[in-house]
Motif scaffolding. Structure first.
Motif, PDB file in Angstrom:
ATOM      1  N   PHE A  32       0.964  -1.393   0.100  1.00  0.00           N
ATOM      2  CA  PHE A  32       0.015  -0.367   0.060  1.00  0.00           C
ATOM      3  C   PHE A  32       0.954   1.223  -0.559  1.00  0.00           C
ATOM      4  CE2 PHE A  32      -2.083  -3.285   2.386  1.00  0.00           C
ATOM      5  CZ  PHE A  32      -3.699  -3.543   1.738  1.00  0.00           C
ATOM      6  N   SER A  33       0.807   2.163  -0.898  1.00  0.00           N
ATOM      7  CA  SER A  33       1.411   3.417  -1.036  1.00  0.00           C
ATOM      8  C   SER A  33       1.012   4.668   0.689  1.00  0.00           C
ATOM      9  CB  SER A  33       0.545   4.528  -2.158  1.00  0.00           C
ATOM     10  OG  SER A  33      -0.603   4.658  -1.970  1.00  0.00           O
ATOM     11  N   ASN A  34      -0.071   4.331   1.110  1.00  0.00           N
ATOM     12  CA  ASN A  34       0.147   5.826   2.323  1.00  0.00           C
ATOM     13  C   ASN A  34      -1.541   4.252   2.777  1.00  0.00           C
ATOM     14  OD1 ASN A  34      -3.307   5.566   1.247  1.00  0.00           O
ATOM     15  ND2 ASN A  34      -2.308   7.487   0.146  1.00  0.00           N
ATOM     16  N   SER A  35      -1.156   4.668   4.510  1.00  0.00           N
ATOM     17  CA  SER A  35      -2.155   4.446   5.125  1.00  0.00           C
ATOM     18  C   SER A  35      -3.929   4.342   4.476  1.00  0.00           C
ATOM     19  CB  SER A  35      -1.734   4.917   6.808  1.00  0.00           C
ATOM     20  OG  SER A  35      -2.358   6.444   7.035  1.00  0.00           O
ATOM     21  N   ALA A  36      -4.181   5.708   3.941  1.00  0.00           N
ATOM     22  CA  ALA A  36      -5.703   5.746   3.922  1.00  0.00           C
ATOM     23  C   ALA A  36      -5.775   3.717   2.738  1.00  0.00           C
ATOM     24  CB  ALA A  36      -5.512   6.478   2.940  1.00  0.00           C
ATOM     25  N   GLU A  37      -4.850   3.503   1.909  1.00  0.00           N
ATOM     26  CA  GLU A  37      -5.387   2.278   0.995  1.00  0.00           C
ATOM     27  C   GLU A  37      -5.489   1.072   2.465  1.00  0.00           C
ATOM     28  OE1 GLU A  37      -2.654   1.746  -2.002  1.00  0.00           O
ATOM     29  OE2 GLU A  37      -2.953   3.850  -2.666  1.00  0.00           O
ATOM     30  N   PHE A  38      -4.384   1.455   3.117  1.00  0.00           N
ATOM     31  CA  PHE A  38      -4.788   0.075   3.641  1.00  0.00           C
ATOM     32  C   PHE A  38      -5.745   0.169   4.892  1.00  0.00           C
ATOM     33  CE2 PHE A  38      -3.398  -1.652   8.201  1.00  0.00           C
ATOM     34  CZ  PHE A  38      -2.465  -2.441   8.134  1.00  0.00           C
ATOM     35  N   ALA A  41      -8.741  -1.453   2.472  1.00  0.00           N
ATOM     36  CA  ALA A  41      -8.377  -3.105   2.624  1.00  0.00           C
ATOM     37  C   ALA A  41      -9.007  -3.593   3.336  1.00  0.00           C
ATOM     38  CB  ALA A  41      -6.789  -3.131   1.880  1.00  0.00           C
ATOM     39  N   LEU A  42      -8.541  -2.988   4.953  1.00  0.00           N
ATOM     40  CA  LEU A  42      -8.831  -4.171   5.572  1.00  0.00           C
ATOM     41  C   LEU A  42      -9.994  -3.673   6.282  1.00  0.00           C
ATOM     42  CD1 LEU A  42      -7.427  -5.334   8.105  1.00  0.00           C
ATOM     43  CD2 LEU A  42      -7.113  -2.343   9.069  1.00  0.00           C
ATOM     44  N   ILE A  43     -10.866  -2.230   5.946  1.00  0.00           N
ATOM     45  CA  ILE A  43     -12.305  -2.597   5.887  1.00  0.00           C
ATOM     46  C   ILE A  43     -13.044  -4.020   4.911  1.00  0.00           C
ATOM     47  CG2 ILE A  43     -13.984  -0.864   6.098  1.00  0.00           C
ATOM     48  CD1 ILE A  43     -12.227   1.138   7.166  1.00  0.00           C
ATOM     49  N   ALA A  44     -13.034  -3.346   3.806  1.00  0.00           N
ATOM     50  CA  ALA A  44     -13.179  -4.142   3.039  1.00  0.00           C
ATOM     51  C   ALA A  44     -13.077  -6.130   3.009  1.00  0.00           C
ATOM     52  CB  ALA A  44     -12.490  -3.776   1.638  1.00  0.00           C
ATOM     53  N   ALA A  45     -11.901  -6.361   3.793  1.00  0.00           N
ATOM     54  CA  ALA A  45     -11.049  -7.506   4.215  1.00  0.00           C
ATOM     55  C   ALA A  45     -12.549  -7.773   5.318  1.00  0.00           C
ATOM     56  CB  ALA A  45     -10.217  -7.437   4.384  1.00  0.00           C
ATOM     57  N   ARG A  46     -12.555  -7.118   6.494  1.00  0.00           N
ATOM     58  CA  ARG A  46     -13.644  -7.302   7.600  1.00  0.00           C
ATOM     59  C   ARG A  46     -15.041  -7.229   7.120  1.00  0.00           C
ATOM     60  NH1 ARG A  46     -10.597  -3.486  12.210  1.00  0.00           N
ATOM     61  NH2 ARG A  46      -9.005  -4.527  12.369  1.00  0.00           N
TER      62      ARG A  46
END
Length: 83
Positions: A32-38, A41-46
């Motif tokens: 991930f290029s920044n924390s917003a992308e991370f 992705a974390l919320i989408a996975a959850r």
């Protein structure tokens, strides 16, 4: 302790060591290029795992509660007009 040099190792062992060295160098890289992308992705996975629960159930419960409150309001108004 005796040390073995790379020259004393067999070819498969040397290749394995080189592969481990390559993986160790790329293990610290982040996809991930920044924390917003991370976070996205974390919320989408959850959500995909069902951690947050289905939205439809909350929406349906809200509509039911709204209907009951509206019905009680109509009943209260009708009692006040008759009485």
């Amino acid at each position: 302790m005796s040390r073995m040099s790379l020259a004393g190792r067999t070819a498969p062992e040397t290749i394995t060591l080189e592969a481990y060295a390559e993986r160790a160098g790329t293990a610290l890289a982040c996809a991930f290029s920044n924390s917003a992308e991370f976070d996205a992705a974390l919320i989408a996975a959850r959500r995909a795992a069902g951690v947050y629960g289905p939205k439809r159930q909350r929406r349906q419960m809200l509509m039911t509660v709204s209907g009951v409150v509206a019905g009680l309001a109509v009943l209260a108004v009708s009692i006040l007009l008759i009485g």
